[in-house]
Design a protein around this motif. Structure first.
Motif, mmCIF file in Angstrom:
data_model
loop_
_atom_site.group_PDB
_atom_site.id
_atom_site.type_symbol
_atom_site.label_atom_id
_atom_site.label_comp_id
_atom_site.label_asym_id
_atom_site.label_seq_id
_atom_site.Cartn_x
_atom_site.Cartn_y
_atom_site.Cartn_z
ATOM 1 N N ARG A 141 4.414 51.065 51.327
ATOM 2 C CA ARG A 141 3.186 51.605 51.880
ATOM 3 C C ARG A 141 1.886 50.733 51.466
ATOM 4 O O ARG A 141 0.965 50.093 52.418
ATOM 5 N N PHE A 142 1.958 50.181 50.457
ATOM 6 C CA PHE A 142 0.886 49.226 49.939
ATOM 7 C C PHE A 142 0.983 47.813 50.627
ATOM 8 O O PHE A 142 -0.078 47.583 51.122
ATOM 9 N N ARG A 153 -0.294 48.268 54.038
ATOM 10 C CA ARG A 153 -1.743 48.365 54.240
ATOM 11 C C ARG A 153 -2.359 47.101 54.093
ATOM 12 O O ARG A 153 -3.165 46.697 54.703
ATOM 13 N N MET A 162 -4.173 46.095 44.093
ATOM 14 C CA MET A 162 -4.401 47.194 44.856
ATOM 15 C C MET A 162 -5.909 47.669 44.953
ATOM 16 O O MET A 162 -6.016 47.984 45.775
ATOM 17 N N ASN A 169 -8.084 48.201 48.058
ATOM 18 C CA ASN A 169 -8.934 49.239 48.249
ATOM 19 C C ASN A 169 -10.417 48.980 48.451
ATOM 20 O O ASN A 169 -11.026 49.526 49.382
#
Length: 849
Positions: free
Chosen positions: A659-660, A663, A719, A723
């Motif tokens: 998923r990361f 993203r 990560m 973000n």
RNA sequence: GGGCAGGUGGCGUAACUGGCAGCCGCGCCAGACUUAGGAUCUGGUUCCGAGAGGAGUGAGGGUUCGAGUCCCUCCCUGCCCACCA
């Protein structure tokens, strides 16, 4: 080239693997302004399929190899095959496929699978230990070591299966029977070839202190395994006999408390000293022990058993006569095979004394205890009325610590340490013994009754070598190749070593007289192969020596070695030994093979148990790669925890990494049109400056984390960075667009060691014209990793009361003023006088009232 | 028995040299967008408490202005070695 809307690993991974290969991106010698780095992972036995343990092992090396390459080092990062060994041969016994054929197939599929994970190997350095061009050098080493007296033939006690008629390994003995055929396993004396590794015990032990970058547990395991033990040997005369028994003890200070002596069942003098009355019992006992295998006899929980020989031994110190026993717990191959028993001060001796009603005599008291209070009592252990007060005795009944001697003649009153020294000297002076050092480590027996291994280059000629010591094959006749065989006839798993059945091979001519001779039919342990492969990688086709010494000088030692901790005492000790030998042969420039050792933890199944077909909890790397791509597999394995620690596979957490990546992809694709080509040359401020700060802080954090082997926190940092970029939402204007473009290029760079295909694809969309691996690791801008205004924690009496924002450059007084102005702080201070003010720059302040 | 590693939220973990415990992820809760969500995005999530506040890193002691981190005494888990005299 615009990015696809969606991240599809299957569409990009092959592309980059092909590109690296065609460009020779990972080839040795490409660059190296900063010198060399040799990154090595333990070479695998090529089973058909990789498991997650392999993935993790090679990944840890791969991250460093990629990182160092980008840092400007000339990186050696090879891969090869530990291709000889039992599994292929056992499979052949079962299904008739030639081990060579199976090994070739396995290597092909294993290699193909390795490639799908995107490891950065230089395949030109590939080594296969079952290739004659490799194992000829095993034979060459054998001959050199024979000349140096480091190889010898000995008789040794082995596990012999009475059904298979062969030697089997300790691991194959289950409850005294053969794992395969369930026949009885017995000890057998057999000739075998051994390396005199014990000649290096002291050197290998001492050098452990220099291995500063090896894990403690490995150092400890090796120290333990080598097992240096200082003590004395002392002679006990046998009453009424010319024989003496020499015992080894580390606690000669307790010798006045010796109440019996015990011999190993196969000790040389047992037969000679046993009395008529005891003969039957002793012989029965010895026969019973001989029928058991070594593992069975010394198995955990095995009851201590013994029998009295009828003989008495004389204590050299006080002339006291003590009975001589034979017992199962004394090992013939450690020390002298005979022990003096001091039940008062040794737990095992105490148990035995208790079982057989032998006396217990206290001769050491804890320091500080009053002498005379307890010493010297003779008592039958466990017998009624045995009320001797053994001060300090532990649960088992023996006081095993050092202390002060009592009832020990001239040594009474001395401390244990003093007494040991004085008593050793006395023994030496009386010629009744001497201080000595004993080792647990044994020589390395390396001959195997197997086909699929390196033939031992020895022939036996009855004329030139009637004692069957073995004649070395001349160097110019190397390699002694393995013969091709008819599998069903030769690999039966029974009888003589397989090679002995190949008449055309085993029958040869004597190198000395030219007459008929037979070849040695045994082959070498595969641990020989892995002793020096790291050097062979440097010049895998070199024909004049095991490796090119010039390249050895350039690239050895290995800088980083990654592998499982299960090799602590076998491979990792053997190849240290071998490295010493290579240096003495003038081949290797180094004493130790490896500077930094990394031992990776186990990847368990999702249920927390070891991955195994038996539990049905195996997660196959190929299935993960197929479904999620290599980058997700790589990212997850690295993110799951610190390298040394075990972890349980977790599908959900892995999907989190997938998923990361999605993203990141979406982020890059979203900003691609506006930012990939954006340029800006003015000053950055506001949002644009914030973006740049995030990028450079992430770069700093990842760089530092890689340096300290903390890949999981490196990924956490990335990560966080992503973000932060998401939180930016819209970018507008040249400054913000250029900042975002830079941020995403940095993002690709910090990802490249972990998820290389993905990172390259993103970088390419943002203007990279060559693989990132061929560019250099970026440096962060120091000005961008510090903020202008920073938070300070404010404590009152060590308790957190407030957080204040203060300019970076603020002085102690300014910070204090700002802190005191805070209403929460004022409330906590309550007007009380401040006794002390603690100021920790850039972190916190503490008011002590 | 010896050695080593470890014990921190519901879970995997983080905290570089003593300096704001819980970064990041999983899970869970809520919201947004949606016909729909097991997609995506946003917010929340150590515990107790409505709140202010309090407690909290296996247990107990100590050092310190300040301890997950250092010292002492224990307990538990995992791995490796082991009748090694």
């Amino acid at each position: 080239m615009p990015m696809q809307e969606k991240y599809e690993p299957q569409a990009i991974e092959k592309k980059w693997q092909d590109r690296w290969e065609s460009r020779g991106t990972f080839r040795l010698g490409r660059s190296g302004p900063k010198g060399k780095k040799y990154v090595l992972e333990m070479l695998p036995y090529p089973s058909g399929k990789m498991h997650m343990g392999h993935v993790r092992n090679y990944l840890l090396g791969d991250v460093y190899a990629r990182y160092f390459r980008m840092q400007g080092f000339d990186v050696v990062h090879p891969m090869g095959w530990d291709a000889f060994g039992l599994p292929a041969e056992n499979a052949a016994i079962k299904d008739g496929v030639h081990p060579a054929t199976r090994t070739q197939e396995n290597i092909a599929s294993f290699k193909a699978e390795l490639k799908t994970l995107g490891y950065s190997y230089d395949w030109d350095l590939e080594v296969n230990t079952s290739d004659p061009s490799y194992y000829r050098w095993n034979q060459w080493f054998f001959l050199k070591m024979l000349e140096k007296g480091l190889v010898y033939r000995r008789f040794s006690r082995v596990n012999w299966c009475t059904g298979c008629l062969t030697v089997i390994a300790n691991e194959q003995v289950k409850d005294g029977t053969c794992e395969r055929c369930e026949s009885k396993v017995v000890d057998k004396e057999m000739p075998e070839w051994a390396f005199r590794i014990t000649r290096y015990s002291q050197v290998l032990l001492d050098a452990l202190d220099g291995l500063k970058e090896w894990p403690d547990r490995i150092i400890a395991a090796q120290r333990n395994w080598i097992g240096r033990s200082e003590g004395v040997e002392a002679d006990f005369a046998i009453e009424g006999s010319t024989e003496t028994i020499r015992v080894f003890t580390t606690r000669v200070d307790t010798i006045f408390g010796c109440t019996y002596v015990v011999l190993a069942p196969d000790h040389r003098v047992v037969r000679a000293i046993t009395t008529k009355e005891q003969k039957a019992a002793v012989e029965a006992f010895v026969a019973k022990m001989a029928a058991k295998s070594k593992t069975e006899r010394t198995e955990e929980g095995a009851e201590k058993e013994g029998v009295f020989t009828g003989a008495y031994a004389v204590n050299p110190f006080n002339g006291e006569k003590v009975p001589v026993w034979v017992a199962n717990f004394v090992l013939s191959d450690y020390g002298t095979g005979a022990v003096m028993s001091v039940p008062a001060h040794d737990a095992r001796d105490y148990d035995f004394a208790k079982k057989y009603g032998l006396p217990v005599k206290t001769v050491v008291l804890p320091a500080g205890a009053r002498a005379g209070a307890a010493g010297g009592t003779h008592a039958r252990a466990g017998a009624a009325g045995g009320t001797e007060a053994r001060a300090g005795a532990n649960e088992s009944g023996a006081y095993t610590e050092d202390g002060v001697l009592v009832e020990s003649g001239p040594y009474s009153g001395k401390t244990s340490a003093e007494a040991r020294k004085a008593m050793g000297a006395w023994l030496e002076q009386q010629k009744k013994g001497a201080p000595t050092v004993t080792w647990r480590q044994k020589d390395w027996g390396f001959s195997r009754q197997r086909y699929w291994g390196t033939p031992i280059p020895i022939v036996y000629c009855e004329k030139c070598d009637p004692e069957r010591k073995g004649l070395p094959v001349p160097y110019e006749q190397l390699p002694v190749r393995l013969p091709d065989i008819e599998v069903e006839k030769v690999l039966t798993g029974k009888g003589e070593p397989p090679l002995a059945k190949v008449a055309s091979w085993v029958n040869t001519t004597c190198p000395r007289c030219g007459g008929p001779a037979r070849r040695e039919a045994e082959t070498m342990d595969t641990f020989v192969d892995s002793c020096w492969y790291y050097a062979r990688y440097l010049s895998p086709k070199f024909e004049k020596a095991p490796f090119d010494p010039e390249l050895g000088k350039k690239y050895l030692p290995v800088d980083i070695y990654v592998g499982g901790p299960e090799h602590a005492t076998m491979h990792l000790l053997y190849f240290r030994f071998w490295t010493r030998v290579m240096k003495e042969l003038g081949l290797s420039p180094v004493d130790e093979p490896v500077v930094r050792l990394i031992t990776q933890g186990i990847v368990n199944g999702p249920d927390g148990r070891k991955m195994s077909k038996r539990w049905g909890n195996v997660v196959a790397p190929s299935s993960i790669v197929q479904k999620y791509g290599a980058d997700t597999a790589r990212g997850y394995v690295l993110f799951a925890g610190p390298p040394e620690r075990d972890f349980d596979w977790n599908d959900k957490a892995m999907e989190g990494v997938f998923r990361f990546l999605h993203r990141v992809w979406t982020l890059a694709a979203t900003h691609e049109a506006a930012c990939a080509g954006a340029t800006y040359s003015g000053a950055y401020e506001g949002k644009a400056l914030e973006i740049r700060r995030h990028a450079h802080k992430a770069l700093k954090r990842v760089t530092e984390a890689i340096e300290r082997l903390s890949f999981n926190t490196a990924i956490a940092g990335i990560m966080e960075f992503v973000n932060a970029l998401y939180a930016v939402k819209e970018v507008s204007g040249a400054a913000e667009q250029a900042a975002m473009g830079e941020a995403i290029r940095i993002l690709a760079r910090v990802l490249v060691t972990f998820t290389p295909h993905f990172a390259n694809e993103v970088a390419e969309a943002y203007g990279a014209t060559e693989p990132l691996e061929e560019s250099s690791w970026p440096a962060f801008d120091p000005a961008l990793v510090v903020d202008d205004v920073i938070p300070y924690a404010v404590q009152v009496l060590g308790k957190l009361r407030a957080e204040i924002m203060v300019p970076l450059a603020a002085t102690e007084a300014e910070v204090r003023a700002a802190a005191e102005a805070d209403p929460k702080v004022q409330l906590a201070l309550g007007g009380k006088p401040v006794k002390k003010f603690v100021f920790v720059p850039k972190r916190l302040v503490n008011f002590v009232v």
